[in-house]
Design a protein around this motif. Structure first.
Motif, PDB file in Angstrom:
ATOM      1  N   TRP A  69      16.697  -9.343  28.098  1.00  0.00           N
ATOM      2  CA  TRP A  69      15.748 -10.227  27.419  1.00  0.00           C
ATOM      3  C   TRP A  69      14.365  -9.587  27.331  1.00  0.00           C
ATOM      4  CZ3 TRP A  69      18.548 -13.529  24.954  1.00  0.00           C
ATOM      5  CH2 TRP A  69      19.747 -13.985  25.514  1.00  0.00           C
ATOM      6  N   ILE A  70      14.351  -8.276  27.084  1.00  0.00           N
ATOM      7  CA  ILE A  70      13.105  -7.537  26.926  1.00  0.00           C
ATOM      8  C   ILE A  70      12.987  -7.059  25.478  1.00  0.00           C
ATOM      9  CG2 ILE A  70      11.817  -5.474  27.608  1.00  0.00           C
ATOM     10  CD1 ILE A  70      13.063  -5.705  30.359  1.00  0.00           C
ATOM     11  N   TRP A  71      11.829  -7.344  24.883  1.00  0.00           N
ATOM     12  CA  TRP A  71      11.546  -6.917  23.522  1.00  0.00           C
ATOM     13  C   TRP A  71      11.048  -5.467  23.510  1.00  0.00           C
ATOM     14  CZ3 TRP A  71      12.764  -9.459  19.184  1.00  0.00           C
ATOM     15  CH2 TRP A  71      12.870 -10.847  19.214  1.00  0.00           C
ATOM     16  N   SER A  72      11.336  -4.769  22.441  1.00  0.00           N
ATOM     17  CA  SER A  72      10.733  -3.470  22.157  1.00  0.00           C
ATOM     18  C   SER A  72      10.508  -3.385  20.653  1.00  0.00           C
ATOM     19  CB  SER A  72      11.635  -2.321  22.625  1.00  0.00           C
ATOM     20  OG  SER A  72      12.879  -2.356  21.941  1.00  0.00           O
ATOM     21  N   GLN A  73       9.605  -2.536  20.268  1.00  0.00           N
ATOM     22  CA  GLN A  73       9.315  -2.361  18.846  1.00  0.00           C
ATOM     23  C   GLN A  73       9.955  -1.072  18.363  1.00  0.00           C
ATOM     24  OE1 GLN A  73       5.281  -3.288  17.602  1.00  0.00           O
ATOM     25  NE2 GLN A  73       5.376  -1.728  16.010  1.00  0.00           N
ATOM     26  N   ILE A  74      10.682  -1.162  17.243  1.00  0.00           N
ATOM     27  CA  ILE A  74      11.291   0.028  16.661  1.00  0.00           C
ATOM     28  C   ILE A  74      10.238   0.724  15.798  1.00  0.00           C
ATOM     29  CG2 ILE A  74      13.085   0.891  15.116  1.00  0.00           C
ATOM     30  CD1 ILE A  74      14.821  -1.458  15.929  1.00  0.00           C
ATOM     31  N   PRO A  75       9.841   1.945  16.153  1.00  0.00           N
ATOM     32  CA  PRO A  75       8.777   2.635  15.410  1.00  0.00           C
ATOM     33  C   PRO A  75       9.295   3.191  14.092  1.00  0.00           C
ATOM     34  CG  PRO A  75       9.595   4.059  17.132  1.00  0.00           C
ATOM     35  CD  PRO A  75      10.343   2.753  17.281  1.00  0.00           C
ATOM     36  N   ALA A  76       9.648   2.311  13.182  1.00  0.00           N
ATOM     37  CA  ALA A  76      10.277   2.730  11.932  1.00  0.00           C
ATOM     38  C   ALA A  76       9.284   3.439  11.022  1.00  0.00           C
ATOM     39  CB  ALA A  76      10.866   1.517  11.214  1.00  0.00           C
ATOM     40  N   VAL A  77       9.745   4.516  10.396  1.00  0.00           N
ATOM     41  CA  VAL A  77       8.931   5.283   9.459  1.00  0.00           C
ATOM     42  C   VAL A  77       9.652   5.310   8.114  1.00  0.00           C
ATOM     43  CG1 VAL A  77       7.890   6.681  11.262  1.00  0.00           C
ATOM     44  CG2 VAL A  77      10.039   7.439  10.206  1.00  0.00           C
ATOM     45  N   GLY A  78       9.127   6.103   7.200  1.00  0.00           N
ATOM     46  CA  GLY A  78       9.701   6.149   5.859  1.00  0.00           C
ATOM     47  C   GLY A  78       8.984   5.184   4.944  1.00  0.00           C
ATOM     48  N   GLU A  79       9.659   4.763   3.898  1.00  0.00           N
ATOM     49  CA  GLU A  79       9.075   3.841   2.923  1.00  0.00           C
ATOM     50  C   GLU A  79       9.278   2.417   3.410  1.00  0.00           C
ATOM     51  OE1 GLU A  79       8.934   4.614  -1.123  1.00  0.00           O
ATOM     52  OE2 GLU A  79       9.828   6.598  -0.988  1.00  0.00           O
ATOM     53  N   VAL A  80       8.365   1.981   4.252  1.00  0.00           N
ATOM     54  CA  VAL A  80       8.454   0.658   4.858  1.00  0.00           C
ATOM     55  C   VAL A  80       8.306  -0.403   3.772  1.00  0.00           C
ATOM     56  CG1 VAL A  80       7.486  -0.887   6.586  1.00  0.00           C
ATOM     57  CG2 VAL A  80       7.465   1.593   6.968  1.00  0.00           C
ATOM     58  N   PRO A  81       9.178  -1.426   3.741  1.00  0.00           N
ATOM     59  CA  PRO A  81       9.059  -2.468   2.720  1.00  0.00           C
ATOM     60  C   PRO A  81       7.747  -3.224   2.864  1.00  0.00           C
ATOM     61  CG  PRO A  81      11.189  -2.581   3.822  1.00  0.00           C
ATOM     62  CD  PRO A  81      10.343  -1.632   4.610  1.00  0.00           C
ATOM     63  N   PRO A  82       7.274  -3.839   1.791  1.00  0.00           N
ATOM     64  CA  PRO A  82       6.091  -4.698   1.880  1.00  0.00           C
ATOM     65  C   PRO A  82       6.411  -5.934   2.713  1.00  0.00           C
ATOM     66  CG  PRO A  82       7.116  -4.924  -0.267  1.00  0.00           C
ATOM     67  CD  PRO A  82       7.822  -3.802   0.423  1.00  0.00           C
ATOM     68  N   PRO A  83       5.414  -6.714   3.093  1.00  0.00           N
ATOM     69  CA  PRO A  83       5.673  -7.925   3.886  1.00  0.00           C
ATOM     70  C   PRO A  83       6.622  -8.878   3.157  1.00  0.00           C
ATOM     71  CG  PRO A  83       3.337  -7.410   3.853  1.00  0.00           C
ATOM     72  CD  PRO A  83       3.979  -6.509   2.846  1.00  0.00           C
ATOM     73  N   LEU A  84       7.600  -9.387   3.879  1.00  0.00           N
ATOM     74  CA  LEU A  84       8.611 -10.267   3.293  1.00  0.00           C
ATOM     75  C   LEU A  84       8.748 -11.544   4.101  1.00  0.00           C
ATOM     76  CD1 LEU A  84      11.465  -7.684   2.564  1.00  0.00           C
ATOM     77  CD2 LEU A  84       9.795  -8.570   0.946  1.00  0.00           C
ATOM     78  N   PHE A  85       9.149 -12.612   3.440  1.00  0.00           N
ATOM     79  CA  PHE A  85       9.543 -13.843   4.108  1.00  0.00           C
ATOM     80  C   PHE A  85      10.600 -14.522   3.249  1.00  0.00           C
ATOM     81  CE2 PHE A  85       6.406 -15.255   1.119  1.00  0.00           C
ATOM     82  CZ  PHE A  85       6.786 -16.546   0.744  1.00  0.00           C
ATOM     83  N   SER A  86      11.380 -15.399   3.868  1.00  0.00           N
ATOM     84  CA  SER A  86      12.500 -16.066   3.187  1.00  0.00           C
ATOM     85  C   SER A  86      13.429 -15.044   2.541  1.00  0.00           C
ATOM     86  CB  SER A  86      11.988 -17.067   2.145  1.00  0.00           C
ATOM     87  OG  SER A  86      11.299 -18.130   2.750  1.00  0.00           O
ATOM     88  N   HIS A  87      13.559 -13.891   3.192  1.00  0.00           N
ATOM     89  CA  HIS A  87      14.450 -12.837   2.738  1.00  0.00           C
ATOM     90  C   HIS A  87      15.751 -12.918   3.532  1.00  0.00           C
ATOM     91  CE1 HIS A  87      12.180 -11.486   6.203  1.00  0.00           C
ATOM     92  NE2 HIS A  87      13.156 -10.636   6.467  1.00  0.00           N
ATOM     93  N   THR A  88      16.621 -11.942   3.373  1.00  0.00           N
ATOM     94  CA  THR A  88      17.865 -11.885   4.142  1.00  0.00           C
ATOM     95  C   THR A  88      18.050 -10.469   4.677  1.00  0.00           C
ATOM     96  OG1 THR A  88      19.147 -11.396   2.134  1.00  0.00           O
ATOM     97  CG2 THR A  88      19.021 -13.711   2.857  1.00  0.00           C
ATOM     98  N   ALA A  89      18.845 -10.357   5.734  1.00  0.00           N
ATOM     99  CA  ALA A  89      19.166  -9.050   6.313  1.00  0.00           C
ATOM    100  C   ALA A  89      20.571  -9.105   6.897  1.00  0.00           C
ATOM    101  CB  ALA A  89      18.156  -8.677   7.402  1.00  0.00           C
TER     102      ALA A  89
END
Length: 416
Positions: free
Chosen positions: A273-293
């Protein structure tokens, strides 16, 4: 002879007669087709209970839920609830729904489900529905802008004597620390438990607590988390991957006109139950909401739409992003653009996917995305983007047509 004058168009007498006869013939042909289609649907219904949904088309909805459901050797694509047009055949109005529709193949005919029994969930939207294989589990949602839900329902598919599906609803009485009523939350399934995160209620966004429902005992548990996790949010996405819950996007707290601003990717270890941040690089998408994954072989596929965002709202990561900030999004819908991107979770790198055509009038928001793993006799891997759209107080509701994308697997996922 056709004579044109502004602002009216004048036809010769012979031309008007010919046009009237042609229009009458077209009307008669259309009426014959409608009668024939109605007779075919009636015959199918009498033979095996098949009821065509909106003349075989998928229901036009947004904020609904969609999942696959296995029945025997077949796999159905099932959708439930949401906001859309009443499909009961009576008065035609827009509102929240509680009907079920299904198909064997999303590009073929859709049917309104035959529901046995009188026990059914209330009308709702912004709920979650998760497939556990042979059944689907529904949690939460809202019935109006201030009334949330925290009930749990199981939808089971069975076959009648003619090998045609019918469906049964069952409300599940749960125990433990039940989550408060919520909507616009996320939910994933790890093979044994349903895991819910975020969302909002009457008073705003919920804190970072994670709620887990054991699908064998139907007992809720509540888990506090540690580490650099996401802020309070709703309308985000969450997926399950190798013992982790991966969260992306959404509205932070109650948001403002230029939110969401968070483009980071967060991973929660479901053992510690520990969070970490994935340091993603490349062409990061713009801010999204009400999207799907969703996840395909270690790659997270994201489908959404983004507003035009001013420079102070977020920091571009590439020359292409800088150009988009200075100009409007390159889309037929001014001020919006559809986004389809893939995150390689292991390599922590974003790859944009180019659509093979522009889907005019389709706004990838409040939709559902479901992966069809060659279960309908097709050699291609397909992504079904069902519904979505939005409401405008000036122009009324807009509903998307269904979109089906063919995908090619490999080291990097691509659209054919």
């Amino acid at each position: 002879i056709w004579v044109f004058s502004a602002p009216q168009t004048v036809h010769s007498a012979a031309g008007r007669q010919a046009m009237d006869a042609l229009q009458q013939k077209q009307v008669e042909n259309l009426r014959c087709l409608q009668i024939l289609e109605g007779k075919v649907c009636d015959l199918m219904h009498k033979l095996c209970g098949k009821d065509a949904s909106a003349k075989g088309r998928p229901p036009k909805r947004w904020s609904h839920a969609t999942a696959t459901c296995r029945i025997g050797s077949q796999e159905l694509l099932v959708t439930f609830g949401g906001y859309g047009l009443n499909s009961n055949g009576g008065s035609r109005y827009f509102g929240r729904q509680n009907d079920v529709h299904f198909t064997y193949d999303p590009q073929d005919r859709w049917y309104k489900a035959d529901i046995k029994g009188k026990c059914v969930p209330c009308k709702r939207q912004h709920h979650s529905m998760i497939s556990t294989g042979s059944s689907c589990i529904v949690f939460g949602g809202r019935t109006n802008p201030t009334k949330g839900l925290n009930d749990v329902w199981v939808l089971e598919a069975k076959l009648n004597e003619n090998d045609y599906p019918y469906f049964l609803w069952k409300e599940v009485p749960t125990t433990g620390k039940q989550p408060s009523p919520r909507w616009r939350h996320s939910m994933i399934f790890d093979g044994a438990n349903l895991i819910s995160y975020g969302g909002r209620g009457k008073s705003g966004c919920f804190n970072g607590l994670v709620h887990v429902l054991d699908t064998k005992t139907w007992e809720w548990s509540e888990h506090e988390t540690k580490g650099p996790g996401p802020s309070k949010r709703h309308s985000h996405s969450a997926v399950y991957n190798c013992g982790n819950m991966i969260v992306f996007g959404g509205y932070e707290n109650d948001g403002d006109s230029f939110n969401p601003r968070d483009r980071n990717v967060y991973s929660l270890d479901l053992n510690t139950w520990i969070w970490s941040q994935i340091p993603a690089v490349g062409e990061v998408p713009p801010p999204l909401f009400s999207h799907t994954a969703l996840v395909i072989d270690g790659q997270m596929l994201v489908v959404g739409s983004s507003y035009y965002v001013p420079p102070e709202a977020w920091t571009p990561t590439s020359d292409r992003d800088i150009k988009r900030v200075d100009t409007q999004w390159d889309n037929l819908d001014i001020g919006m653009r559809n986004v389809v991107a893939v995150l390689d979770i292991v390599k922590a790198r974003w790859h944009p996917l180019s659509l093979n055509r522009i889907f005019k009038g389709r706004l990838f928001m409040q939709h559902t995305s479901t992966l069809i793993k060659r279960s309908f006799g097709d050699s291609d891997l397909k992504l079904c983007i069902l519904g979505g759209g939005g409401n405008c107080y000036f122009f009324g509701p807009h509903f998307n047509d269904m979109t089906v994308l063919k995908l090619s697997e490999g080291s990097t996922l691509k659209i054919k």
